[in-house]
Design an enzyme around this catalytic site. Structure first.
Site, PDB file in Angstrom:
ATOM      1  N   ARG A  97     -12.474   2.320  -7.715  1.00 57.74           N
ATOM      2  CA  ARG A  97     -11.706   3.598  -7.974  1.00 57.74           C
ATOM      3  C   ARG A  97     -12.008   4.013  -9.117  1.00 57.74           C
ATOM      4  O   ARG A  97     -12.774   3.324 -10.020  1.00 57.74           O
ATOM      5  CB  ARG A  97     -10.177   3.001  -8.117  1.00 57.74           C
ATOM      6  CG  ARG A  97      -9.458   2.466  -6.753  1.00 57.74           C
ATOM      7  CD  ARG A  97      -8.070   2.069  -6.834  1.00 57.74           C
ATOM      8  NE  ARG A  97      -7.846   2.055  -5.364  1.00 57.74           N
ATOM      9  CZ  ARG A  97      -6.637   2.155  -4.829  1.00 57.74           C
ATOM     10  NH1 ARG A  97      -5.468   2.625  -5.451  1.00 57.74           N
ATOM     11  NH2 ARG A  97      -6.227   1.615  -3.506  1.00 57.74           N
ATOM     12  N   ARG A 103       2.059  -4.807   6.203  1.00 55.28           N
ATOM     13  CA  ARG A 103       1.390  -3.977   5.381  1.00 55.28           C
ATOM     14  C   ARG A 103       2.124  -2.413   5.320  1.00 55.28           C
ATOM     15  O   ARG A 103       2.606  -2.129   6.308  1.00 55.28           O
ATOM     16  CB  ARG A 103      -0.096  -3.598   6.160  1.00 55.28           C
ATOM     17  CG  ARG A 103      -0.748  -2.508   5.123  1.00 55.28           C
ATOM     18  CD  ARG A 103      -2.023  -2.307   5.593  1.00 55.28           C
ATOM     19  NE  ARG A 103      -2.831  -1.377   4.515  1.00 55.28           N
ATOM     20  CZ  ARG A 103      -4.242  -1.454   4.048  1.00 55.28           C
ATOM     21  NH1 ARG A 103      -4.736  -2.483   4.590  1.00 55.28           N
ATOM     22  NH2 ARG A 103      -4.509  -0.699   3.466  1.00 55.28           N
ATOM     23  N   ASP A 131       0.839  -1.392  -0.096  1.00 51.40           N
ATOM     24  CA  ASP A 131       0.064   0.028   0.070  1.00 51.40           C
ATOM     25  C   ASP A 131       0.893   1.063  -0.050  1.00 51.40           C
ATOM     26  O   ASP A 131       2.000   1.209   0.510  1.00 51.40           O
ATOM     27  CB  ASP A 131      -0.772  -0.029   1.182  1.00 51.40           C
ATOM     28  CG  ASP A 131      -2.133   0.837   1.007  1.00 51.40           C
ATOM     29  OD1 ASP A 131      -2.235   1.283   0.027  1.00 51.40           O
ATOM     30  OD2 ASP A 131      -2.530   1.318   2.132  1.00 51.40           O
ATOM     31  N   GLY A 132       0.117   2.235  -0.685  1.00 52.88           N
ATOM     32  CA  GLY A 132       1.022   3.422  -0.445  1.00 52.88           C
ATOM     33  C   GLY A 132       1.707   4.000  -1.904  1.00 52.88           C
ATOM     34  O   GLY A 132       2.208   5.137  -1.996  1.00 52.88           O
ATOM     35  N   ASN A 133       1.099   3.266  -3.058  1.00 54.51           N
ATOM     36  CA  ASN A 133       1.462   3.830  -4.327  1.00 54.51           C
ATOM     37  C   ASN A 133       1.189   5.449  -4.745  1.00 54.51           C
ATOM     38  O   ASN A 133       1.858   6.311  -5.033  1.00 54.51           O
ATOM     39  CB  ASN A 133       1.172   3.033  -5.368  1.00 54.51           C
ATOM     40  CG  ASN A 133       1.742   1.456  -5.153  1.00 54.51           C
ATOM     41  OD1 ASN A 133       2.850   1.341  -4.516  1.00 54.51           O
ATOM     42  ND2 ASN A 133       1.248   0.597  -5.959  1.00 54.51           N
ATOM     43  N   LEU A 158      10.813 -20.256  -4.772  1.00 50.63           N
ATOM     44  CA  LEU A 158       9.838 -19.556  -4.304  1.00 50.63           C
ATOM     45  C   LEU A 158       8.382 -19.719  -5.057  1.00 50.63           C
ATOM     46  O   LEU A 158       8.396 -19.771  -6.273  1.00 50.63           O
ATOM     47  CB  LEU A 158      10.218 -17.998  -4.340  1.00 50.63           C
ATOM     48  CG  LEU A 158       9.288 -17.076  -4.075  1.00 50.63           C
ATOM     49  CD1 LEU A 158       8.994 -16.928  -2.453  1.00 50.63           C
ATOM     50  CD2 LEU A 158       9.743 -15.781  -4.353  1.00 50.63           C
ATOM     51  N   HIS A 199       2.132   3.586  -9.162  1.00 47.10           N
ATOM     52  CA  HIS A 199       1.920   2.056  -9.368  1.00 47.10           C
ATOM     53  C   HIS A 199       3.032   1.581 -10.179  1.00 47.10           C
ATOM     54  O   HIS A 199       3.528   0.503  -9.954  1.00 47.10           O
ATOM     55  CB  HIS A 199       0.570   1.937 -10.179  1.00 47.10           C
ATOM     56  CG  HIS A 199      -0.801   2.323  -9.283  1.00 47.10           C
ATOM     57  ND1 HIS A 199      -0.843   1.843  -7.862  1.00 47.10           N
ATOM     58  CD2 HIS A 199      -1.691   2.972  -9.721  1.00 47.10           C
ATOM     59  CE1 HIS A 199      -1.887   2.377  -7.408  1.00 47.10           C
ATOM     60  NE2 HIS A 199      -2.311   3.229  -8.473  1.00 47.10           N
TER      61      HIS A 199
HETATM   62  C1  IPE Z   1      -5.524  -2.772  -0.124  1.00 50.79           C
HETATM   63  O1  IPE Z   1      -4.924  -1.508  -0.210  1.00 50.79           O
HETATM   64  C2  IPE Z   1      -5.612  -3.516  -1.453  1.00 50.79           C
HETATM   65  C3  IPE Z   1      -4.180  -3.660  -2.105  1.00 50.79           C
HETATM   66  C4  IPE Z   1      -2.876  -3.207  -1.611  1.00 50.79           C
HETATM   67  C5  IPE Z   1      -4.090  -4.392  -3.444  1.00 50.79           C
HETATM   68  P1  IPE Z   1      -6.112  -0.212  -0.341  1.00 50.79           P
HETATM   69  O2  IPE Z   1      -5.345   0.983  -0.283  1.00 50.79           O
HETATM   70  O3  IPE Z   1      -7.192  -0.506  -1.382  1.00 50.79           O
HETATM   71  O4  IPE Z   1      -6.932  -0.417   0.967  1.00 50.79           O
HETATM   72  P2  IPE Z   1      -7.985   0.696   1.675  1.00 50.79           P
HETATM   73  O5  IPE Z   1      -8.921   0.821   0.699  1.00 50.79           O
HETATM   74  O6  IPE Z   1      -7.174   1.688   2.068  1.00 50.79           O
HETATM   75  O7  IPE Z   1      -8.424  -0.198   3.055  1.00 50.79           O
HETATM   76  C1  IPE Z   2      -1.650   0.219  -3.546  1.00 48.71           C
HETATM   77  O1  IPE Z   2      -1.551   1.458  -3.565  1.00 48.71           O
HETATM   78  C2  IPE Z   2      -1.962  -0.581  -4.815  1.00 48.71           C
HETATM   79  C3  IPE Z   2      -3.085  -0.847  -5.111  1.00 48.71           C
HETATM   80  C4  IPE Z   2      -4.257  -0.645  -4.230  1.00 48.71           C
HETATM   81  C5  IPE Z   2      -3.465  -1.257  -6.337  1.00 48.71           C
HETATM   82  P1  IPE Z   2      -2.389   2.553  -3.279  1.00 48.71           P
HETATM   83  O2  IPE Z   2      -3.093   2.802  -4.705  1.00 48.71           O
HETATM   84  O3  IPE Z   2      -3.785   2.026  -2.355  1.00 48.71           O
HETATM   85  O4  IPE Z   2      -1.891   3.707  -2.703  1.00 48.71           O
HETATM   86  P2  IPE Z   2      -2.604   4.968  -1.672  1.00 48.71           P
HETATM   87  O5  IPE Z   2      -3.055   4.099  -0.413  1.00 48.71           O
HETATM   88  O6  IPE Z   2      -3.523   5.539  -2.567  1.00 48.71           O
HETATM   89  O7  IPE Z   2      -1.323   5.610  -1.196  1.00 48.71           O
HETATM   90 MG    MG Z   3      -4.037   2.531  -0.449  1.00 54.10          MG
END
Ligand code: IPE
Ligand code: IPE
Ligand code: MG
Length: 254
Positions: free
Chosen positions: A72, A189, A21-23, A132, A38
């Site tokens: 999204r 996470r 998470d966090g891209n 792996l 991404h």
């Molecule tokens: C969870 O991340 C799904 C993936 C990393 C693929 P999200 O960014 O979608 O999660 P929420 O919605 O903030 O809980």
């Molecule tokens: C996780 O990063 C990647 C996917 C859910 C596909 P996010 O796109 O959720 O990044 P943030 O949470 O918005 O920073």
């Molecule tokens: Mg996210």
């Protein structure tokens, strides 16, 4: 071993499961479109897969797209699909050369046909590999997994192959998408949120949880080593007391 010995270190985790998470925030911090985040995230995937293979981790599961991510904006969803396809096209041969077995979990029926074919081909091409196992969770949800397992069991009961008395934790396990894999022992996470977001709900029952504020594109070998170090230093008790664990008189299992 006496009870006042320090807790013995855990061995390396067999199965690491990561919510990447966090891209989006990584890109936004740089005044770039989320898409760039991404793309940067894919680079991290490559590095982390390589590291886990070198460290002889048995299974690495990466949450790539959740069953909720369809919510999204349309352009972000199509970008993620295109990136997924392009990455598979580019990486499958390399995974195969590195003896990595590729697997997907999730409801793939929602994906474009071409992508579904690529996923099936990738799994087939790498099925015999023994290093792996890389599991990509795509259109995956923990609720979906339990639901599809229940449907399969119900169908077997309807066909009189099973009765309701046969339903046990082990039987449910055998019908989950991860039936043949060890349960994750380390859950990570990135991105600072401390939630499970419908990831492997059943399978995470006894996983050690590790949350880091590091955004996924900034995650690297060092941050993963930190997580593994934290895992190794914890006492896993599985319901026993700390003393029972230290005296090694009990079998530790989820
Ligand atoms: C969870 O991340 C799904 C993936 C990393 C693929 P999200 O960014 O979608 O999660 P929420 O919605 O903030 O809980
Ligand atoms: C996780 O990063 C990647 C996917 C859910 C596909 P996010 O796109 O959720 O990044 P943030 O949470 O918005 O920073
Ligand atoms: Mg996210």
């Amino acid at each position: 071993m006496s009870t006042d010995d320090p807790s013995p270190a855990n061995p390396n985790p067999r199965h690491i499961a990561i919510i990447m998470d966090g891209n989006g925030r990584w890109a936004q911090k740089r005044f770039m479109p989320r898409a760039m985040g991404h793309q940067a995230g894919v680079k991290t995937v490559r590095k982390i897969v390589e590291y886990c293979a070198n460290q002889h981790i048995e299974v690495l599961t990466l949450f790539a797209f959740s069953s909720e991510n369809w919510r999204r904006p349309e352009n972000e969803v199509s970008l993620l699909m295109a990136l997924f396809m392009a990455t598979l096209q580019r990486e499958i041969n390399k995974l195969d050369r590195n003896n990595i077995r590729l697997r997907f979990i999730g409801d793939r029926s929602a994906f474009p046909d071409k992508l579904q074919k690529k996923m099936a081909d990738g799994e087939m091409q790498t099925a015999h590999n023994t290093a792996l196992t890389l599991v990509i969770a795509a259109n995956y949800g923990g609720h979906w997994d339990i639901c599809q397992a229940t449907q399969k069991i119900a169908a077997k009961i309807a066909a009189t192959e099973l009765t309701e008395q046969d339903i046990s934790e082990a039987l449910i396990n055998q019908h989950l998408s991860t039936a043949d894999l060890p349960e994750p022992d380390l859950f990570i996470r990135t991105g600072g949120e401390q939630r499970v977001s419908n990831f492997m709900l059943w399978q995470l029952a006894y996983a050690e949880m590790y949350f880091t504020p590091t955004l996924w594109p900034d995650f690297d070998q060092n941050t993963l080593e930190e997580a593994i170090k934290s895992f190794k230093g914890r006492q896993r008790r599985f319901g026993h007391t700390g003393e029972q664990v230290l005296s090694q008189s009990v079998t530790l299992q989820p």
